[in-house]
Design a protein around this motif. Sequence first.
Motif, mmCIF file in Angstrom:
data_model
loop_
_atom_site.group_PDB
_atom_site.id
_atom_site.type_symbol
_atom_site.label_atom_id
_atom_site.label_comp_id
_atom_site.label_asym_id
_atom_site.label_seq_id
_atom_site.Cartn_x
_atom_site.Cartn_y
_atom_site.Cartn_z
ATOM 1 N N HIS A 63 -21.108 -10.093 -2.731
ATOM 2 C CA HIS A 63 -21.191 -11.322 -1.941
ATOM 3 C C HIS A 63 -22.001 -10.961 -0.692
ATOM 4 C CE1 HIS A 63 -17.394 -12.689 -4.177
ATOM 5 N NE2 HIS A 63 -18.436 -13.363 -4.628
ATOM 6 N N GLU A 66 -20.643 -10.115 2.885
ATOM 7 C CA GLU A 66 -19.474 -9.231 3.022
ATOM 8 C C GLU A 66 -19.977 -7.816 3.305
ATOM 9 O OE1 GLU A 66 -16.881 -9.885 -0.322
ATOM 10 O OE2 GLU A 66 -16.830 -12.041 0.034
ATOM 11 N N ARG A 105 -22.943 -15.752 1.030
ATOM 12 C CA ARG A 105 -22.181 -15.188 -0.071
ATOM 13 C C ARG A 105 -23.002 -15.242 -1.380
ATOM 14 N NH1 ARG A 105 -16.632 -15.014 -1.199
ATOM 15 N NH2 ARG A 105 -16.003 -15.534 -3.305
ATOM 16 N N HIS A 148 -15.108 -5.628 -1.164
ATOM 17 C CA HIS A 148 -15.259 -7.015 -0.704
ATOM 18 C C HIS A 148 -14.547 -7.218 0.634
ATOM 19 C CE1 HIS A 148 -16.839 -9.049 -4.394
ATOM 20 N NE2 HIS A 148 -16.456 -7.895 -4.909
ATOM 21 N N THR A 149 -14.781 -8.420 1.223
ATOM 22 C CA THR A 149 -14.029 -8.850 2.411
ATOM 23 C C THR A 149 -13.558 -10.281 2.149
ATOM 24 O OG1 THR A 149 -15.788 -9.993 3.625
ATOM 25 C CG2 THR A 149 -15.723 -7.607 3.828
#
Length: 355
Positions: A63, A66, A105, A148-149
Amino acid sequence: MEKKKTINQKAFEIGGKIINPGSTQTVSVALSMLPNHAAFDLDMRVIHGLKPGKRLFICATIHGDELNGIEIIRRVLASSLTKHIHGTLIAIPIVNLFGMLLHSRYLPDRRDLNRSFPGSEAGSSAAQLANTFLTEVVAKCTHGIDLHTGSNNRLNLPQIRCGFEHDETLRLALSFGAPVILKSKIREGSLREAAENLGIPTLTFEGGEALRFNEFAVRAGVAGILRVMSTLKMIPAGKCSAAKGSPVISPSSRWLRSPMTGVLRSACWLGDKVLKGDVIAKISDPLGTTTTDVVALFDGIVIGRTQNPLVYKGDALFNIAWVSDPTRAQATIEAFEEEEFEEDQFNLFTETPLP
Ligand SMILES: [Zn+2]
């Protein structure tokens, strides 16, 4: 006396390059180009150990907004522990370069790369990128970790998301030593699904928020990757710090949604316990004439929350993971955080390497 057999490491081929045992190379796989015809490559650092072993990929920015995983991967590569490994480490800090450049994203065609696997050579730009990443990187590995975040304006507590049905995935999840392991269904079209279909156990790490670095999540990510490498015998046992406690394991989580449009205020933070019926936030109009309580619907701990105080009715406010003993879970998470900051493992300015 029988002589101990020596298994020699073979050269490793990736992206059209041959990496000899005991060497490290940067490899660029041509993907596409930007509209000005500047190259759009998939850049990776490949550490190919002198001795054979597991082949692990670590990737970030699937994404594009992120970014936390970029710093996690930089620190893993800077660690003295990854200088001489058994097996092969493939580190890809930026998978979705298009999205990263746009602070988005998605890809320019508004597709989500993590819903576009396994992809295809002739599909959309997301499908092509997914296909190249899967065939050029993932398929050459035995294990993977995808970083990821939270999505924009959402902050996540460091956590591992995985299914509990595969023993090897669960073993890696436990060895990672994140404060929380959340059971999560495999999403259709995700990298995790495509990798698991190839028989490659892959962990998803979540921590921090989009477009920001979060030091707790960075530290938890770096320590977790090194612990997994130790479990996979890629780096010597006992060299990296073992997680001191057992992670909080949750079978499910649910977002608590806003009961009203307005301005949110809350003292409820990541890792906090909530009990059914607790008022964990309040939402008011800007003049403070109308206020509505946000009430927890079940016992659990907060593993994600919105960072934006302006909310609409129905917006996701707090991601609450169900746990059997919220008080103990909160204490465990506090201990994890203290431990990550116990000793300054990494000095950002002197570039002191990790152990
Ligand atoms: Zn993500």
